[in-house]
Design an enzyme around this catalytic site. Structure first.
Site, PDB file in Angstrom:
ATOM      1  N   LYS A  53     -31.158 -77.926 -35.517  1.00  0.00           N
ATOM      2  CA  LYS A  53     -31.307 -77.410 -34.084  1.00  0.00           C
ATOM      3  C   LYS A  53     -32.681 -76.756 -33.902  1.00  0.00           C
ATOM      4  CE  LYS A  53     -26.202 -76.943 -33.550  1.00  0.00           C
ATOM      5  NZ  LYS A  53     -25.080 -76.336 -33.727  1.00  0.00           N
ATOM      6  N   GLN A  97     -23.151 -70.338 -35.023  1.00  0.00           N
ATOM      7  CA  GLN A  97     -22.548 -71.421 -35.784  1.00  0.00           C
ATOM      8  C   GLN A  97     -21.262 -71.217 -36.210  1.00  0.00           C
ATOM      9  OE1 GLN A  97     -24.516 -74.527 -35.836  1.00  0.00           O
ATOM     10  NE2 GLN A  97     -22.667 -75.338 -36.679  1.00  0.00           N
ATOM     11  N   ASP A 120     -23.380 -73.371 -26.131  1.00  0.00           N
ATOM     12  CA  ASP A 120     -22.459 -74.431 -26.691  1.00  0.00           C
ATOM     13  C   ASP A 120     -21.462 -74.351 -25.597  1.00  0.00           C
ATOM     14  OD1 ASP A 120     -22.956 -75.034 -29.188  1.00  0.00           O
ATOM     15  OD2 ASP A 120     -22.140 -73.442 -30.189  1.00  0.00           O
TER      16      ASP A 120
END
Ligand code: NAP
Length: 294
Positions: A53, A97, A120
């Site tokens: 990322k 994450q 997200d």
């Protein structure tokens, strides 16, 4: 019937290329999109994803900040970091994450992220907006699946889509996206899981089969209708002593045996995976654009 290979690397490159114009417009207004990625603990796979990322941001000249925290980090400290990122004008997208260590409540952390920075799209606010068909952001992996289908002109309207898996990050959101009204949707969706009966029969009735179970080569040729479209979301490590790493990645679909039967198939790796990063970049650019009017 000639097989179409759905190439996620090509479509991901098109998605990121298309972001360049939007980046220019933002930069002309003094804004460079910034993504903060938080990882807690030392799960090797998480660190691989986080690096990918960060590199994607670097390639696009976007600001990337990675916060690597020890697994002993307290929930309060993590929530304080989220608060500071919420308040940071240079940061437009925040993601934490998953998985988090077991002493941290994932829901609390997700719900602490400002929904307008929740690239997200895991915050219940964004899940709700997705469900009613008015999303701020769509979660990256399912959004990437939809983009692949649109890009390869796979008709979804009126088609029977069978989704294997009901996780919050893949199965449920892709079902909810494809059942909406509009282009790249309008499908009739069945969601199957480990309690479903006659799974093989269900799969055989799919015009489009989306596999997200996390079991290597789970979908066999006799589970797929002739001429169907198959999207393999699975990314599974299997031991491979011949490889330098000692493992290789395989999908949830028995690609070699299924490919002879289907109209189109996305391989894994090289299908949905690259799309996830590209859609995350798109969400971060969108978050920066929204910050102008927010
Ligand atoms: P997950 O949270 O483990 O969910 C797996 C789902 O599959 C569950 O709903 C489970 O049912 C169902 N399932 C398990 N065994 C089954 C069986 N024998 N028959 C029918 N259904 C079964 O996994 P996930 O996070 O959704 O990920 C799925 C796969 O996609 C993994 O390989 C993952 O690595 C990959 N993935 C790839 C990307 C990408 O960017 N390419 C992103 C995310 C995930 P129950 O709910 O009943 O337990």
């Amino acid at each position: 019937m000639s097989l179409r290979l759905i190439n996620g690397r090509d479509v991901a490159a098109q998605v990121t290329e298309a972001l360049n114009d939007r980046l220019q417009v933002l930069r002309a207004q003094g804004i460079n999109p910034g993504l903060a990625v938080v990882v807690v603990g030392d799960d090797p796979a998480s660190h691989v994803y986080v690096r990918m990322k960060g590199k994607a941001c670097d390639r696009m000249g976007m600001l990337s900040r990675t916060h690597i925290l020890p697994s002993s980090t307290s929930e309060d400290d993590l929530l304080s970091l989220i608060d500071s990122l919420n308040a940071d004008a240079e940061i437009h997208g925040i993601l934490c994450q998953l998985p988090l260590p077991s002493h941290i409540d994932e829901r609390k952390v997700i719900e602490r992220i400002d929904p307008y920075k929740d690239v997200d799209a895991f915050h219940p606010y964004n899940v709700g907006r997705m469900l009613i068909g008015d999303p701020l952001f769509l979660p990256a992996t399912p959004a990437g699946i939809q983009r692949l289908l649109v890009s390869y002109e796979v008709e979804t309207r009126g088609k029977h889509v069978v989704v294997l898996g009901r996780s919050n990050i893949v199965g449920k959101p892709i079902a909810s996206i494809l059942m909406q009204k509009g282009e790249g949707a309008d499908a009739t969706v069945t969601v199957a899981h480990s309690r479903s009966t006659d799974l093989e029969g269900l799969c055989r009735r799919a015009d489009i089969l989306i596999a997200a179970v996390g079991i290597p080569l789970f979908v066999k040729a006799d589970m797929v209708k002739e001429g169907a479209v198959v999207i393999d979301v699975g990314t599974n490590r299997v031991d491979d002593p011949a490889s330098d790493k000692g493992y290789r990645l395989v999908g949830d679909v028995d690609f070699d045996n299924v490919k002879g039967k289907v109209a189109a198939i996305s391989p894994s790796p090289g299908g949905v995976g690259p799309m996830t990063i590209a859609m995350l970049m798109e969400n971060t650019v969108k978050a920066a654009e929204m910050s102008l009017g927010h």
